[in-house]
Design an enzyme around this catalytic site. Structure first.
Site, PDB file in Angstrom:
ATOM      1  N   LYS A 165       0.850  -1.196   0.000  1.00  0.00           N
ATOM      2  CA  LYS A 165       0.000   0.000   0.000  1.00  0.00           C
ATOM      3  C   LYS A 165       0.884   1.244   0.000  1.00  0.00           C
ATOM      4  O   LYS A 165       1.670   1.449   0.917  1.00  0.00           O
ATOM      5  CB  LYS A 165      -0.918   0.001   1.226  1.00  0.00           C
ATOM      6  CG  LYS A 165      -1.689   1.324   1.431  1.00  0.00           C
ATOM      7  CD  LYS A 165      -2.643   1.280   2.619  1.00  0.00           C
ATOM      8  CE  LYS A 165      -3.222   2.656   2.930  1.00  0.00           C
ATOM      9  NZ  LYS A 165      -4.148   2.650   4.084  1.00  0.00           N
ATOM     10  N   ASP A 219      -2.679  10.381   3.332  1.00  0.00           N
ATOM     11  CA  ASP A 219      -4.066   9.984   3.562  1.00  0.00           C
ATOM     12  C   ASP A 219      -4.781  11.045   4.399  1.00  0.00           C
ATOM     13  O   ASP A 219      -4.675  11.063   5.627  1.00  0.00           O
ATOM     14  CB  ASP A 219      -4.103   8.625   4.273  1.00  0.00           C
ATOM     15  CG  ASP A 219      -5.531   8.113   4.462  1.00  0.00           C
ATOM     16  OD1 ASP A 219      -6.464   8.700   3.872  1.00  0.00           O
ATOM     17  OD2 ASP A 219      -5.700   7.111   5.195  1.00  0.00           O
ATOM     18  N   LYS A 279     -10.191  13.045   7.900  1.00  0.00           N
ATOM     19  CA  LYS A 279      -9.640  12.756   9.223  1.00  0.00           C
ATOM     20  C   LYS A 279      -9.707  14.033  10.064  1.00  0.00           C
ATOM     21  O   LYS A 279      -9.287  15.087   9.610  1.00  0.00           O
ATOM     22  CB  LYS A 279      -8.189  12.277   9.112  1.00  0.00           C
ATOM     23  CG  LYS A 279      -8.062  10.887   8.484  1.00  0.00           C
ATOM     24  CD  LYS A 279      -6.665  10.339   8.622  1.00  0.00           C
ATOM     25  CE  LYS A 279      -6.518   9.001   7.906  1.00  0.00           C
ATOM     26  NZ  LYS A 279      -7.248   7.904   8.576  1.00  0.00           N
ATOM     27  N   ASP A 306       1.490   6.483   5.573  1.00  0.00           N
ATOM     28  CA  ASP A 306       0.538   5.561   4.969  1.00  0.00           C
ATOM     29  C   ASP A 306       1.100   4.883   3.715  1.00  0.00           C
ATOM     30  O   ASP A 306       0.428   4.080   3.092  1.00  0.00           O
ATOM     31  CB  ASP A 306      -0.771   6.300   4.645  1.00  0.00           C
ATOM     32  CG  ASP A 306      -1.990   5.410   4.808  1.00  0.00           C
ATOM     33  OD1 ASP A 306      -1.857   4.344   5.444  1.00  0.00           O
ATOM     34  OD2 ASP A 306      -3.063   5.773   4.294  1.00  0.00           O
ATOM     35  N   ASP A 318     -12.165   7.082   3.568  1.00  0.00           N
ATOM     36  CA  ASP A 318     -10.961   6.865   4.370  1.00  0.00           C
ATOM     37  C   ASP A 318     -10.542   5.387   4.384  1.00  0.00           C
ATOM     38  O   ASP A 318      -9.473   5.049   4.877  1.00  0.00           O
ATOM     39  CB  ASP A 318     -11.192   7.372   5.799  1.00  0.00           C
ATOM     40  CG  ASP A 318      -9.886   7.651   6.534  1.00  0.00           C
ATOM     41  OD1 ASP A 318      -8.814   7.597   5.891  1.00  0.00           O
ATOM     42  OD2 ASP A 318      -9.949   7.932   7.742  1.00  0.00           O
ATOM     43  N   ARG A 353      -7.536  -0.381   0.881  1.00  0.00           N
ATOM     44  CA  ARG A 353      -8.048  -1.629   0.314  1.00  0.00           C
ATOM     45  C   ARG A 353      -8.463  -1.453  -1.141  1.00  0.00           C
ATOM     46  O   ARG A 353      -8.388  -2.386  -1.939  1.00  0.00           O
ATOM     47  CB  ARG A 353      -9.196  -2.156   1.182  1.00  0.00           C
ATOM     48  CG  ARG A 353     -10.362  -1.216   1.306  1.00  0.00           C
ATOM     49  CD  ARG A 353     -11.236  -1.523   2.509  1.00  0.00           C
ATOM     50  NE  ARG A 353     -10.580  -1.178   3.783  1.00  0.00           N
ATOM     51  CZ  ARG A 353     -11.152  -1.331   4.973  1.00  0.00           C
ATOM     52  NH1 ARG A 353     -12.377  -1.825   5.070  1.00  0.00           N
ATOM     53  NH2 ARG A 353     -10.496  -0.994   6.063  1.00  0.00           N
TER      54      ARG A 353
HETATM   55  N1  BES Z   1      -4.244   4.676   6.812  1.00  0.00           N
HETATM   56  C1  BES Z   1      -5.372   4.432   7.629  1.00  0.00           C
HETATM   57  C2  BES Z   1      -5.086   3.455   8.770  1.00  0.00           C
HETATM   58  C3  BES Z   1      -4.143   3.930   9.840  1.00  0.00           C
HETATM   59  C4  BES Z   1      -4.643   4.475  10.998  1.00  0.00           C
HETATM   60  C5  BES Z   1      -2.787   3.766   9.719  1.00  0.00           C
HETATM   61  C6  BES Z   1      -3.786   4.882  12.001  1.00  0.00           C
HETATM   62  C7  BES Z   1      -1.928   4.182  10.709  1.00  0.00           C
HETATM   63  C8  BES Z   1      -2.432   4.727  11.867  1.00  0.00           C
HETATM   64  C9  BES Z   1      -6.493   3.876   6.793  1.00  0.00           C
HETATM   65  O1  BES Z   1      -6.544   4.294   5.480  1.00  0.00           O
HETATM   66  C10 BES Z   1      -7.747   4.332   7.451  1.00  0.00           C
HETATM   67  O2  BES Z   1      -8.000   5.506   7.420  1.00  0.00           O
HETATM   68  N2  BES Z   1      -8.482   3.401   8.049  1.00  0.00           N
HETATM   69  C11 BES Z   1      -9.694   3.714   8.713  1.00  0.00           C
HETATM   70  C12 BES Z   1     -10.788   3.034   7.942  1.00  0.00           C
HETATM   71  C13 BES Z   1     -12.169   3.369   8.408  1.00  0.00           C
HETATM   72  C14 BES Z   1     -12.440   4.826   8.403  1.00  0.00           C
HETATM   73  C15 BES Z   1     -13.158   2.656   7.535  1.00  0.00           C
HETATM   74  C16 BES Z   1      -9.566   3.223  10.142  1.00  0.00           C
HETATM   75  O3  BES Z   1      -8.953   2.178  10.353  1.00  0.00           O
HETATM   76  O4  BES Z   1     -10.041   3.898  11.034  1.00  0.00           O
HETATM   77 ZN    ZN Z   2      -4.803   4.923   4.634  1.00  0.00          ZN
HETATM   78 MN    MN Z   3      -7.617   6.090   5.259  1.00  0.00          MN
END
Ligand code: BES
Ligand code: ZN
Ligand code: MN
Length: 503
Positions: free
Chosen positions: A269, A274, A281, A292, A351, A355
């Site tokens: 990835k 992000d 966010k 990310d 967010d 995936r």
């Molecule tokens: N890049 C983030 C996941 C992440 C969170 C990595 C904290 C490192 C530290 C991912 O793209 C994301 O935003 N995931 C969300 C998905 C959700 C909003 C459906 C998450 O895990 O909260």
């Molecule tokens: Zn992400």
């Molecule tokens: Mn994200």
């Protein structure tokens, strides 16, 4: 050490200290002698015990792991209880030693009694490798972006390291090389998002390919659209820096006998930033999202290692690179997009972008590359951070053979993984109302598993596949034994070790 700005004495924290520019193996006449000492018998070996000042220096020395004391041209390094010795001890010891060497300004070191750091004769190579990796990893810091306001001592030009045991020294050379690959991943990860764009990642891969005899090609945005990569293009299209899919191929002339007919595909990835997109966010949750791209950085680092070690195995890396931004052309919650394999996705949360970009890469790999195993690595979910913290990555794999390799690699490298389940009911949980699947269930239940379950729709049945969620382990704001705060390069050693096990 400290220096003066105005009246205040500014003490540089240790992680700001410059260290060595280059570390190599080999003997040197001016080498300082490093001696591991176990806490069961915290005394100097007899041949050194009568050195002037020895008794004095050893008075408070307990031999605890990583403790050091310098005596003239000798440095004693604590190794803990002999019965407790593990590769983790050896790593800690290597990391502490290189910091101590830097502190005293050493330019060469020779490890005595190196074999005592191995759990038996035939383990000297792996002990040396762990030691070498730790030295290289602990030596790293990011100074590429130091400006005129940073006043540091210049880096010391070089450190040469040697050991009194051939096997250990050979392992150490390999470890230093793998450590350099880990640091390559960290350099990419630490590069800020205003510099590290998808095109910049592609350029880095081209340079790496040129330097190590790999093949690099890039599927640009327009081509990705034409190929039906609805996930990658939706996530990346809101950015001025358009997305791309980078391919890096290591196809050595000689392939080992067990590796004949094998093709390992690594997918990382590579979200260069992000913001969350329209599912923005909030509360500064965006800070740190330059990390990310750490899955991609780990894959690039692993390719660096695989190529420089000349592993006799066919390996292809895929890096779906995109920046998840907000603009009038960004994708939105409620969009329905068609992915490379024809699966339709109702976007419930912009967010959950990782995936989407990974899915197109996985599907493309299955259609074009005839993979015999796929491992993807991604900072995919905050849920895995909650569940496992920085102690291990979460991973998913329903293929017994590949799972065995992943777990062996984790044991050997100390990059720990913990398996989470991936069952048919998890896949069902991702069904959508107006499309095939959703990219995230509005209920936050089983979050890391949702990511894996989504990805499972894009891997052909019968292709062994492992998904490693490194959101917790890829970076850290607190220093550890091996790493200064910042990116850890986690996954480079694991992926390299997985590849070694297939070659
Ligand atoms: N890049 C983030 C996941 C992440 C969170 C990595 C904290 C490192 C530290 C991912 O793209 C994301 O935003 N995931 C969300 C998905 C959700 C909003 C459906 C998450 O895990 O909260
Ligand atoms: Zn992400
Ligand atoms: Mn994200």
């Amino acid at each position: 050490m400290g220096f003066r700005i105005g009246v205040a004495d500014v003490r540089l924290t240790y992680h700001l200290r410059p260290m060595y520019t280059r570390i190599s193996t080999g003997p040197s006449r001016s080498a300082l002698t490093a001696i591991p000492i176990f806490s069961d018998a915290p005394a100097l070996p007899a041949r050194h015990a009568r050195a002037p000042g020895a008794a004095e220096a050893m008075r408070t020395f307990k031999g605890e792991v990583g403790e050091t004391v310098t005596l003239g041209h000798m440095m004693m390094v604590g190794a803990g209880r002999r019965a407790d010795l593990t590769l983790a001890t050896v790593r800690t010891l290597g990391a502490r030693l290189v910091r101590a060497l830097d502190r005293v300004g050493a330019t060469a070191v020779r490890l005595e009694s190196a074999a005592s750091l191995a759990q038996g004769r035939d383990r000297r190579f792996e002990a040396g490798q762990a030691f070498g990796e730790a030295i290289a990893i602990a030596n790293w810091r990011m100074d590429a972006f130091d400006g005129t306001a940073t006043k540091r001592e210049p880096r010391r030009p070089r450190l040469s390291v040697d050991a009194d045991d051939r096997e250990f020294a050979d392992g150490m050379a390999r470890g230093l090389s793998i450590g350099a690959s880990v640091n390559e991943a960290r350099r990419i990860a630490a590069t800020p998002p205003n510099v590290c764009t998808p095109d910049w990642v592609a350029a880095q891969c081209r340079a790496l390919a040129r330097a190590y005899g790999m093949r690099c090609s890039v599927i640009p945005y327009a081509k990705a659209k034409a190929l039906g990569m609805g996930g990658l293009t939706a996530v990346g299209r809101g950015s001025a820096h358009k997305p791309c899919l980078v391919l890096l191929e290591h196809r050595p002339r000689s392939i080992s006998r067990p590796a004949r007919g094998r093709h390992l595909v690594l997918v990382g990835k590579t979200i260069t930033y992000d913001t969350g997109g329209y599912s923005l966010k909030v509360n500064n949750g965006m800070k740190g999202m330059k990390y990310d791209k750490c899955g991609g950085a780990a894959v690039i680092g692993a390719m660096h290692a695989i190529a420089s070690l000349r592993l006799p195995l066919h390996v292809t890396a895929l890096l779906p690179a995109a920046e998840n931004m907000v603009s009038d052309d960004s994708y939105r919650p409620d969009d329905i997009i068609t992915m490379h394999n024809g699966v339709t996705v109702e976007v419930t949360n912009t967010d959950a972008e990782g995936r989407l970009v990974l899915a197109d890469a996985l599907s493309w790999a299955c259609r074009e590359l005839e993979p015999t195993a796929i491992v993807d690595m991604a900072t995919l979910t905050g849920g895995v951070v909650t569940a496992l913290g920085k102690f291990s990555a979460g991973y998913f794999c329903v293929d017994d053979g590949l799972r065995e390799r992943v777990e062996e690699a984790a044991r050997a490298t100390g990059e720990k993984v913990w398996q989470l389940p991936l069952w048919p009911e998890h896949r069902e949980y991702m069904r959508a109302q107006h499309a095939d699947i959703i990219n995230s269930n509005p209920s936050r239940e089983a979050h890391p598993i949702q990511g894996a379950a989504f990805l499972a729709y894009f891997v052909d049945a019968g292709v062994p596949w492992a998904h490693v969620d490194i959101a917790g382990v890829s970076s850290s704001e607190t220093p550890s034994d091996l790493c200064v705060p910042g990116p850890t390069g986690w996954g480079v050693r694991l992926l390299t070790s997985i590849a070694e096990r297939m070659a």
